[in-house]
Design an enzyme around this catalytic site. Structure first.
Site, PDB file in Angstrom:
ATOM      1  N   ASP A 179      73.076  62.258  58.024  1.00 54.98           N
ATOM      2  CA  ASP A 179      72.665  61.405  59.126  1.00 54.98           C
ATOM      3  C   ASP A 179      73.175  59.984  58.892  1.00 54.98           C
ATOM      4  OD1 ASP A 179      71.205  63.565  60.164  1.00 54.98           O
ATOM      5  OD2 ASP A 179      69.412  62.999  59.043  1.00 54.98           O
ATOM      6  N   ASP A 201      75.560  64.867  61.197  1.00 58.65           N
ATOM      7  CA  ASP A 201      74.476  65.577  61.882  1.00 58.65           C
ATOM      8  C   ASP A 201      73.839  64.645  62.904  1.00 58.65           C
ATOM      9  OD1 ASP A 201      72.692  67.566  62.566  1.00 58.65           O
ATOM     10  OD2 ASP A 201      71.407  67.268  60.835  1.00 58.65           O
ATOM     11  N   ASP A 205      67.663  59.666  62.985  1.00 58.65           N
ATOM     12  CA  ASP A 205      66.542  60.604  63.034  1.00 58.65           C
ATOM     13  C   ASP A 205      65.281  59.903  62.552  1.00 58.65           C
ATOM     14  OD1 ASP A 205      68.042  62.656  64.012  1.00 58.65           O
ATOM     15  OD2 ASP A 205      68.178  63.781  62.139  1.00 58.65           O
ATOM     16  N   ARG A 252      69.856  64.794  72.563  1.00 58.95           N
ATOM     17  CA  ARG A 252      68.951  63.919  71.803  1.00 58.95           C
ATOM     18  C   ARG A 252      69.268  62.448  72.044  1.00 58.95           C
ATOM     19  NH1 ARG A 252      68.672  66.933  65.848  1.00 58.95           N
ATOM     20  NH2 ARG A 252      68.325  69.039  66.646  1.00 58.95           N
TER      21      ARG A 252
END
Length: 487
Positions: A179, A201, A205, A252
């Site tokens: 991330d 990824d 997050d 997302r």
């Protein structure tokens, strides 16, 4: 879990707390006791080269935390201050950054130049840290920062880029848990004025009961899974998303799962191929004064979640523009803010989202190369097309041999684009996906040469063309194709 303390903080945005439905878990409903003055970090603004620009909402480069990250608690009576109470160090390599980020006590860490972490590695950040790029620019390349069970962290003015693993656009390979920034079980975290591009990824997050988090003035682009929130059955997370720009993204944006209070305002989503903001689980969301354009499913609400939207602009979008469950909460119950007029959002974020270097950094040549072996300008066609859509001239993308499993959308702005297979044999360059079209053209005057476009299920559209004047030369299409508006 964070318990907000009953303090009145006379900062630029932090207002008095008031009664909420989760008073015992989230907020204390009165304002008593002495005031605490927030710590303005004017020295950091100078070190970052931040311009003294204001909007209706206040300084574009705020000296103090904004949104839920600004809300005081007993442990943090001034809200999120990061390393402002400590010394300042400058780091120029991954080892120095890792050692400083893991040290005890408050510390401001200035990242000078490009730091290559390698293999998508995540550097752990502990309590009371500010990590920021210098005025000359700070970049975290092929790696990221991990805020794990930490409190009081600020990350600003950094570019996170190029941990993407060629051929793994979905981010599913075992070695690809990379991330840009990952926040786990942490509180009082402010992510401000960063740029995220071509990460492995997730770009950002926010997970596992993290709370009192604000992401502001960031620039997310050319990626699949942009901003995910949740990974918990609990309803404790408080989150503000304001003045963030999303360009050429897929899903997302963000995925907001089980957030007690989520406030999104003055964001700009342009070029969204799967979905934009999704209120999920038991989330309670307020989305306002934001712009959604060239976007599939710009707003969603699912499960028992709630979402209230107001004063948003929807342009060239399809599906779910009316996602609405009724009034939810007012963010002024927790902090002060003034939403910029929605008609000003695109101009503001074009000029000021991302780092102090973002606006001048992206230079796209008239011809660029995509190659999965790293020999080209980009590892994915998706990223190259996104850059072309933001260029001020027509771009030719030459694609080296390979199978490109990704969703590619040619957004308005990429007029006159050419995508050409390098070998001249369409069998050598395959653009493929299964859940939706592998390639969709929304711009006019696009030329496709020497390519194979495939839906690997054989039962769905492989190619959708809603542009005018699209030219196909030696292109093989495996699967259905649609000419016209994909809506």
């Amino acid at each position: 879990m964070v318990h907000f303390t009953p303090r009145s903080v006379p900062s630029r945005r932090v207002g008095a707390l008031c009664v909420s439905a989760l008073a015992l878990l989230i907020a204390v409903p009165t304002t008593t006791g002495a005031s605490a003055a927030p710590i303005p970090d004017a020295a950091l603004l100078h070190d970052m080269g931040a311009p003294a620009t204001t909007s209706a909402d206040g300084p574009v480069w705020s000296p103090v935390a904004t949104g839920f990250a600004s809300v005081p608690t007993a442990e943090h009576p001034d809200g999120t201050t990061g390393g402002a109470a400590g010394e300042t160090v400058v780091v120029r390599d991954a080892d120095a950054l890792a050692a400083s980020a893991a040290s005890e006590g408050p510390l401001t860490i200035l990242v000078a130049g490009e730091i290559n972490v390698g293999d998508g590695g995540m550097i752990t950040v502990t309590d009371d840290k500010t990590i920021a790029g210098t005025a000359s620019g700070g970049e975290i390349v092929d790696g990221g920062l991990f805020v794990n069970h930490a409190s009081n962290v600020i990350i600003r003015n950094l570019t996170f880029r190029d941990s993407f693993i060629a051929g793994d656009w979905d981010g599913k390979s075992p070695e690809n848990d990379n991330d840009g920034i990952r926040i786990d079980t942490s509180d009082h975290v402010w992510i401000d004025h960063n740029e995220f591009a071509r990460i492995g990824d997730g770009q950002l997050d926010i997970r596992k009961d993290s709370t009192a988090v604000t992401a502001s003035w960031n620039y997310f682009h050319d990626h699949n899974k942009t901003l995910g929130v949740g990974w918990t059955p609990n309803l404790v997370t408080t989150l503000t998303l304001h003045h963030n720009r999303f360009s050429n993204v897929h899903q997302r944006n963000g995925s907001i799962d089980n957030v007690a209070y989520g406030h999104a305002y003055n964001n700009w989503l342009s070029g969204v191929s799967s979905y934009g903001m999704n209120s999920r689980g038991g989330s309670t969301m307020l989305v306002e004064s934001s712009v959604f354009e060239h976007a599939r499913q710009p707003l969603l609400v699912a499960d028992t979640a709630r979402l209230h939207q107001r004063d948003n602009i929807f342009t060239d979008v399809w599906q779910s523009t009316s996602a609405e469950t009724g009034p939810t909460f007012e963010a002024t119950e927790f902090y002060d803010y003034t939403a910029d007029p929605v008609e000003d959002v695109v101009d503001l974020l074009t000029r000021f989202s991302g780092t102090t270097k973002t606006a001048s950094r992206e230079q796209v040549d008239k011809q660029v190369t995509v190659a999965q072996d790293g020999s080209g300008d980009y590892l994915s066609l998706h990223a190259a097309v996104g850059a072309a859509s933001r260029a001020d001239h027509a771009v030719e993308i030459v694609v080296e041999a390979g199978v490109y499993r990704e969703v590619v959308s040619v957004w308005p702005g990429a007029e006159g684009l050419t995508i050409r297979g390098a070998t001249g044999d369409p069998a050598d360059v395959v653009i493929t996906y299964d859940k939706m079209p592998a390639l969709t053209v929304h711009a006019d005057g696009v030329t496709l040469d020497d390519l194979t476009i495939e839906n690997s299920t054989g039962a769905e559209y492989a190619f959708v063309d809603s542009g005018e004047g699209t030219a196909l030369d030696d292109v093989t299409i495996i699967g259905e194709q649609l000419k016209g508006d994909p809506r």
